[in-house]
Design a protein around this motif. Structure first.
Motif, PDB file in Angstrom:
ATOM      1  N   ALA A  40      20.987 -12.149 -18.958  1.00  0.00           N
ATOM      2  CA  ALA A  40      20.857 -12.560 -17.560  1.00  0.00           C
ATOM      3  C   ALA A  40      20.113 -11.502 -16.749  1.00  0.00           C
ATOM      4  CB  ALA A  40      22.236 -12.822 -16.957  1.00  0.00           C
ATOM      5  N   GLU A  41      20.405 -10.227 -17.004  1.00  0.00           N
ATOM      6  CA  GLU A  41      19.697  -9.154 -16.308  1.00  0.00           C
ATOM      7  C   GLU A  41      18.216  -9.149 -16.678  1.00  0.00           C
ATOM      8  OE1 GLU A  41      21.712  -5.526 -17.201  1.00  0.00           O
ATOM      9  OE2 GLU A  41      23.520  -6.103 -16.093  1.00  0.00           O
ATOM     10  N   ALA A  42      17.920  -9.358 -17.952  1.00  0.00           N
ATOM     11  CA  ALA A  42      16.523  -9.387 -18.391  1.00  0.00           C
ATOM     12  C   ALA A  42      15.792 -10.577 -17.774  1.00  0.00           C
ATOM     13  CB  ALA A  42      16.456  -9.456 -19.918  1.00  0.00           C
ATOM     14  N   ASP A  43      16.459 -11.727 -17.718  1.00  0.00           N
ATOM     15  CA  ASP A  43      15.845 -12.903 -17.093  1.00  0.00           C
ATOM     16  C   ASP A  43      15.587 -12.659 -15.610  1.00  0.00           C
ATOM     17  OD1 ASP A  43      15.913 -14.194 -19.516  1.00  0.00           O
ATOM     18  OD2 ASP A  43      17.687 -15.403 -19.034  1.00  0.00           O
ATOM     19  N   ARG A  45      15.155  -9.733 -14.169  1.00  0.00           N
ATOM     20  CA  ARG A  45      14.059  -8.769 -14.067  1.00  0.00           C
ATOM     21  C   ARG A  45      12.715  -9.448 -14.298  1.00  0.00           C
ATOM     22  NH1 ARG A  45      15.352  -5.467 -18.200  1.00  0.00           N
ATOM     23  NH2 ARG A  45      17.529  -5.327 -17.707  1.00  0.00           N
ATOM     24  N   GLU A  46      12.656 -10.336 -15.296  1.00  0.00           N
ATOM     25  CA  GLU A  46      11.419 -11.049 -15.609  1.00  0.00           C
ATOM     26  C   GLU A  46      11.024 -11.968 -14.457  1.00  0.00           C
ATOM     27  OE1 GLU A  46       8.034 -11.860 -17.538  1.00  0.00           O
ATOM     28  OE2 GLU A  46       9.520 -10.415 -18.196  1.00  0.00           O
ATOM     29  N   ALA A  47      12.001 -12.643 -13.869  1.00  0.00           N
ATOM     30  CA  ALA A  47      11.719 -13.515 -12.736  1.00  0.00           C
ATOM     31  C   ALA A  47      11.237 -12.692 -11.544  1.00  0.00           C
ATOM     32  CB  ALA A  47      12.964 -14.309 -12.359  1.00  0.00           C
ATOM     33  N   GLY A  48      11.805 -11.521 -11.364  1.00  0.00           N
ATOM     34  CA  GLY A  48      11.367 -10.641 -10.288  1.00  0.00           C
ATOM     35  C   GLY A  48       9.954 -10.158 -10.500  1.00  0.00           C
ATOM     36  N   SER A  53       4.313 -10.457  -9.290  1.00  0.00           N
ATOM     37  CA  SER A  53       2.940 -10.614  -9.775  1.00  0.00           C
ATOM     38  C   SER A  53       2.221 -11.706  -8.998  1.00  0.00           C
ATOM     39  CB  SER A  53       2.933 -10.979 -11.260  1.00  0.00           C
ATOM     40  OG  SER A  53       3.490  -9.945 -12.024  1.00  0.00           O
ATOM     41  N   GLU A  54       2.913 -12.813  -8.733  1.00  0.00           N
ATOM     42  CA  GLU A  54       2.296 -13.897  -7.972  1.00  0.00           C
ATOM     43  C   GLU A  54       2.019 -13.454  -6.540  1.00  0.00           C
ATOM     44  OE1 GLU A  54       4.997 -17.129  -8.318  1.00  0.00           O
ATOM     45  OE2 GLU A  54       4.595 -17.431 -10.449  1.00  0.00           O
TER      46      GLU A  54
END
Length: 76
Positions: A40-43, A45-48, A53-54
């Motif tokens: 969940a933390e990795a997800d 972080r990836e979403a952040g 980036s966008e």
């Protein structure tokens, strides 16, 4: 007293087996919870990162925002 002497070794082995299995299941449950928390933390972080980036891409190239007001001036 003979019955106790006969049944006691089996009861002790059974209790040892029960404690061992309980420890294994508790360790497995804890490991699964830790893995789910890490995922969940990795997800998150990836979403952040994807959101950042966008946002950064939008700041670098404002023409990609969908606003074509200045791009086709006098094209009609």
């Amino acid at each position: 007293m003979e019955y106790v002497a006969v049944l006691l070794p089996s009861l002790v082995v059974g209790l040892l087996f029960w404690f061992a299995m309980k420890a294994i299941f508790n360790a497995d449950r804890s490991e699964r919870q830790a893995e789910a928390r890490a995922q969940a933390e990795a997800d998150a972080r990836e979403a952040g990162r994807a959101g950042a980036s966008e946002l950064a891409a939008g700041e670098r190239n404002p023409a990609d925002t969908g606003n074509d007001a200045g791009n086709d001036a006098g094209a009609n």
